[in-house]
Design a protein around this motif. Structure first.
Motif, short mmCIF file in Angstrom:
data_model
loop_
_atom_site.label_atom_id
_atom_site.label_comp_id
_atom_site.label_asym_id
_atom_site.label_seq_id
_atom_site.Cartn_x
_atom_site.Cartn_y
_atom_site.Cartn_z
N PHE A 202 0.83 -1.21 0.00
CA PHE A 202 0.00 0.00 0.00
C PHE A 202 0.86 1.25 0.00
CE2 PHE A 202 -1.98 3.39 2.52
CZ PHE A 202 -3.09 3.64 1.76
N TRP A 203 1.90 1.27 0.86
CA TRP A 203 2.69 2.48 1.02
C TRP A 203 3.63 2.75 -0.17
CZ3 TRP A 203 2.07 6.62 3.68
CH2 TRP A 203 3.14 7.51 3.85
N PHE A 204 4.20 1.68 -0.74
CA PHE A 204 5.20 1.87 -1.79
C PHE A 204 4.65 1.67 -3.21
CE2 PHE A 204 7.76 0.72 1.95
CZ PHE A 204 8.62 1.81 1.98
N VAL A 205 3.43 1.14 -3.33
CA VAL A 205 2.85 0.95 -4.65
C VAL A 205 1.58 1.80 -4.81
CG1 VAL A 205 1.84 -0.70 -6.28
CG2 VAL A 205 3.80 -1.37 -4.87
N THR A 206 0.64 1.62 -3.88
CA THR A 206 -0.65 2.30 -4.02
C THR A 206 -0.52 3.81 -3.86
OG1 THR A 206 -1.74 0.34 -3.11
CG2 THR A 206 -3.02 2.37 -3.20
N VAL A 207 0.11 4.24 -2.77
CA VAL A 207 0.19 5.68 -2.49
C VAL A 207 0.93 6.45 -3.58
CG1 VAL A 207 1.11 7.40 -0.89
CG2 VAL A 207 -0.08 5.39 0.00
N PRO A 208 2.10 6.02 -4.06
CA PRO A 208 2.76 6.78 -5.15
C PRO A 208 1.89 6.89 -6.40
CG PRO A 208 4.32 5.30 -4.13
CD PRO A 208 2.98 4.94 -3.56
N ASN A 209 1.15 5.84 -6.74
CA ASN A 209 0.29 5.91 -7.92
C ASN A 209 -0.91 6.82 -7.71
OD1 ASN A 209 0.99 3.86 -10.26
ND2 ASN A 209 1.54 2.82 -8.36
N MET A 210 -1.31 7.00 -6.45
CA MET A 210 -2.48 7.83 -6.16
C MET A 210 -2.12 9.24 -5.72
SD MET A 210 -5.06 5.25 -4.13
CE MET A 210 -6.26 6.59 -4.01
N THR A 211 -0.84 9.60 -5.79
CA THR A 211 -0.41 10.90 -5.29
C THR A 211 -1.18 12.07 -5.90
OG1 THR A 211 1.79 10.09 -4.76
CG2 THR A 211 1.55 12.46 -5.03
N PRO A 212 -1.36 12.14 -7.23
CA PRO A 212 -2.14 13.27 -7.76
C PRO A 212 -3.57 13.33 -7.24
CG PRO A 212 -0.92 12.16 -9.51
CD PRO A 212 -0.82 11.29 -8.30
N VAL A 213 -4.19 12.16 -7.08
CA VAL A 213 -5.56 12.12 -6.58
C VAL A 213 -5.60 12.53 -5.11
CG1 VAL A 213 -7.55 10.63 -6.15
CG2 VAL A 213 -6.22 10.37 -8.25
N LEU A 214 -4.64 12.06 -4.33
CA LEU A 214 -4.57 12.45 -2.92
C LEU A 214 -4.33 13.95 -2.78
CD1 LEU A 214 -2.42 9.50 -1.51
CD2 LEU A 214 -4.84 9.94 -1.04
N LEU A 215 -3.49 14.50 -3.64
CA LEU A 215 -3.24 15.95 -3.62
C LEU A 215 -4.53 16.70 -3.92
CD1 LEU A 215 -1.38 18.41 -3.52
CD2 LEU A 215 -0.88 18.02 -5.94
N PHE A 216 -5.27 16.24 -4.93
CA PHE A 216 -6.55 16.89 -5.27
C PHE A 216 -7.51 16.84 -4.09
CE2 PHE A 216 -10.93 16.17 -6.65
CZ PHE A 216 -11.19 17.36 -7.32
N ALA A 217 -7.64 15.65 -3.47
CA ALA A 217 -8.56 15.50 -2.35
C ALA A 217 -8.14 16.36 -1.16
CB ALA A 217 -8.65 14.03 -1.94
N LEU A 218 -6.83 16.44 -0.91
CA LEU A 218 -6.35 17.22 0.22
C LEU A 218 -6.56 18.71 0.00
CD1 LEU A 218 -4.95 16.99 2.95
CD2 LEU A 218 -2.74 17.13 1.77
N ILE A 219 -6.23 19.20 -1.18
CA ILE A 219 -6.38 20.64 -1.45
C ILE A 219 -7.85 21.04 -1.43
CG2 ILE A 219 -6.15 22.41 -3.24
CD1 ILE A 219 -3.49 21.24 -3.98
#
Length: 311
Positions: A202-219
């Protein structure tokens, strides 16, 4: 010849961009400039604005008795509501990716609350959590638990709004679900062959691939929390039995005991309750600057974390 062709291309590009540029000038740049101007004036919509130097700013930073409470409540929602919604949406999306049967029905059920208008959802939530007649406290009473006051208790009013935010997290959940399904399966297989456990995958595969989406959700989540208005305002007035949102004699906004008073509600009450449009403009400028700084900081941090965002 080349310069003539380039000028024609520039004019054509400008012609295609002109509707968007004109809209930005009319609906963003001009209101922003006028808001900054009004922040240095005494303005009440009934009389022409009168220049008063830094009086609004001085009162904002030194004398307003409610500004501290509103800022602290708003920061509480930024620090608690936003992460809880993101984590909750991530968990629900992950569970739905593992659902093999009735996955379409489950996705629909989780997304449906997000389609309810915020005012209607908040009113329904307040009635469901009514400490005297609501079904939640009745169910808790049947198992021997004395239910709290929820929206009528200052200690429980903000957590109750967080529960409301969890109920309507379908908008973020759908985005996370699409992002999770888009992660290449071969990366998980490679990580598993390297001996990575579930958390490491999750931390080394899922999160890096979802970084743009996480950034969008956080902002978007932080900006929404900084402007948090509809849900706490409707919850406060509904819990009090009032019919409209306003800062009346009973102090409906922020009830109970100013525990849900946010910066956006205070801005609204100053502008349309007290007719202090100049002071409200100063508050709006501060809100804009804070949101811009937070967005710039997050973009800078995520660029260092993810090459995809940097590109």
């Amino acid at each position: 010849m080349a310069s003539t062709i380039q000028r024609r291309r520039n004019r054509a590009a400008l012609a295609f961009l002109s509707p968007s540029l004109l809209g930005m000038l009319i609906f963003f740049v001009f209101p922003l400039v006028m808001t900054v101007f009004y922040s240095f004036t005494a303005f009440d919509l009934s009389n022409p604005p009168r220049w008063n130097d830094f009086a609004n700013w001085t009162f904002l930073f030194t004398s307003d008795p409610l500004i501290g409470t509103a800022v602290l409540n708003t920061l509480w929602f930024v620090a608690i509501l936003v992460p809880v919604r993101i984590v909750g949406a991530m968990v629900v999306a992950w569970v739905l990716t593992r659902a093999r049967r009735s996955s379409g029905v489950l996705r629909t059920l989780y997304y449906l609350p997000a389609l309810i208008p915020p005012v209607a959802a908040t009113i329904a939530f307040v009635f469901v959590f009514n400490p005297a007649t609501g079904p939640v406290n009745e169910l808790l009473g049947k198992v021997g638990i004395d239910g709290p006051g929820w929206f009528t208790d200052p200690a429980w009013a903000k957590p109750s709004l967080v529960l409301l935010g969890l109920w309507v997290l379908g908008d973020i959940m759908v985005i996370f679900l699409a992002s999770l399904l888009d992660v290449p399966t071969e990366q998980y297989e490679a990580a598993e062959l390297d001996g990575a456990n579930g958390w490491q995958q999750f931390w080394f595969v899922t999160v890096p691939n979802m970084t743009p989406v996480l950034l969008f959700a956080l902002i978007t989540g932080i900006i929404g929390a900084l402007q948090y208005f509809t849900e706490p305002a409707v919850a406060a007035t509904t819990a009090q039995g009032k019919a409209s949102v306003g800062q009346g004699a009973a102090g409906a906004l922020g009830w109970p005991d100013q525990s849900t008073l946010t910066y956006g509600q205070l801005l609204y009450s100053k502008a349309f309750g007290a007719n202090l449009l100049g002071y409200a403009s100063a508050m709006a400028v501060v809100l804009f600057v804070v949101a811009a700084v937070v967005m710039a900081f997050l973009l800078r941090r995520f660029k260092a974390f993810s090459p995809e965002v940097a590109s």
